[in-house]
Design a protein around this motif. Structure first.
Motif, PDB file in Angstrom:
ATOM      1  N   SER A  10      12.655  25.921 -18.197  1.00  0.00           N
ATOM      2  CA  SER A  10      12.899  24.479 -18.249  1.00  0.00           C
ATOM      3  C   SER A  10      11.546  23.772 -18.269  1.00  0.00           C
ATOM      4  CB  SER A  10      13.737  24.027 -17.054  1.00  0.00           C
ATOM      5  OG  SER A  10      13.042  24.261 -15.841  1.00  0.00           O
ATOM      6  N   GLY A  11      11.599  22.448 -18.387  1.00  0.00           N
ATOM      7  CA  GLY A  11      10.362  21.684 -18.375  1.00  0.00           C
ATOM      8  C   GLY A  11       9.724  21.626 -19.751  1.00  0.00           C
ATOM      9  N   GLU A  12       8.435  21.242 -19.772  1.00  0.00           N
ATOM     10  CA  GLU A  12       7.725  21.031 -21.025  1.00  0.00           C
ATOM     11  C   GLU A  12       6.849  22.233 -21.367  1.00  0.00           C
ATOM     12  OE1 GLU A  12       4.718  17.733 -23.094  1.00  0.00           O
ATOM     13  OE2 GLU A  12       5.622  17.350 -21.119  1.00  0.00           O
ATOM     14  N   GLY A  31      14.137  20.166 -20.870  1.00  0.00           N
ATOM     15  CA  GLY A  31      12.735  19.994 -21.227  1.00  0.00           C
ATOM     16  C   GLY A  31      12.540  19.839 -22.716  1.00  0.00           C
TER      17      GLY A  31
END
Length: 283
Positions: A10-12, A31
């Motif tokens: 997840s996330g960038e 993300g």
């Protein structure tokens, strides 16, 4: 090639810049830009629900994967792409890509997909909610496509379509160098302002089709009763194995049909106004 399996991200940019990798049974749950700026990437049996997962990728293979709603704009600015047996819910799937092959894949929300792309091969796919599909794209080969969505192939060029069903308002508007064979086309205002469109053994429905077209050719096609005011200001050579509701002011060429309800050549005709129109052509 390194294999990454059974992982969740997840996330960038969790896998930014990765190359020479095989992804197996991974999950991108949110993300954005999960695999940006990579090359030689293979993904199988994986799930994507983060934005922009494959941007600026060289050599990408995707098999038996799912792209959920938030995996929008998934593959942009990428080259050499093979996709098969996938389930795509996310819109805006391809943009400014080249050398793309897609096989046996279902696109549930294909709006704004395949924009500004070059070198596309589609085989045995379905694309729904597919508004503005293939906008400005070129060199497209399609076999057994079921398409539902408006304004498909607008300003596209170099297109060959076989054994397909196209339900699309205003399809092939301003398209060039198009051949469609053994297909069903349901489209209002079909192929207006087009150039070098050839339809062979096709069944066509829709209002006021194929007007303002240059070098339009229809070979042994069927036009439904709803098809009226056809060929206005078009240069056309057509053999129609059915009744035509009406023909209005074609520019030039030759139209042969089983029967024509109304032939309209009026004060609004334009030069050269030399089209020869024949009924009872198929006896």
């Amino acid at each position: 090639m390194k294999t990454i399996s059974n992982k969740e991200y997840s996330g960038e940019r969790p896998l930014f810049g990765k190359s020479n990798i095989k992804l197996s049974n991974i999950r991108i749950i949110d993300g954005e830009s999960a695999l940006k700026e990579g090359h030689e990437i293979s993904a199988e049996k994986s799930y994507f629900n983060g934005k922009y997962p494959f941007w600026h990728i060289q050599d990408l293979s995707i098999d038996t994967c799912a792209f959920d709603t938030m995996a929008r704009a998934a593959i942009w600015y990428s080259q050499k792409i093979n996709m098969s047996n996938c389930d795509v819910v996310a819109p805006k799937m391809f943009r400014k890509c080249s050398d793309i092959s897609v096989y046996q894949t279902i696109f549930s929300d294909a709006k704004e997909t395949f924009w500004d792309c070059k070198g596309i091969k589609i085989d045995n796919c379905s694309m729904n909610n597919a508004d503005y599909l293939f906008l400005n794209s070129s060199n497209i080969e399609i076999n057994k496509l079921k398409l539902n969505g408006n304004y498909a192939f607008q300003n596209a060029s170099g297109i060959k379509i076989v054994d397909s069903i196209i339900n699309s308002k205003d399809a092939f508007w301003e398209a060039q160098d198009v051949t469609v064979i053994n297909s069903i086309i349901n489209s209002e205002y079909l192929a207006w302002h087009s150039k070098n469109v050839t339809l062979i053994n096709c069944t066509i429905t829709g209002k006021q089709p194929m007007c303002y077209a240059e070098n339009l050719r229809l070979v042994d096609c069927i036009l439904a009763d709803s098809t009226e005011f056809a060929f206005e200001y078009s240069s056309v050579f057509a053999t129609i194995k059915s009744h035509i509701e009406s023909v209005r002011n074609p520019l030039s060429g030759h139209i042969r049909a089983t029967s024509i309800g109304k032939i309209i050549i009026d004060e609004h005709k334009k030069a050269p106004a030399t089209c020869v129109i024949e009924e009872n052509y198929f006896g």
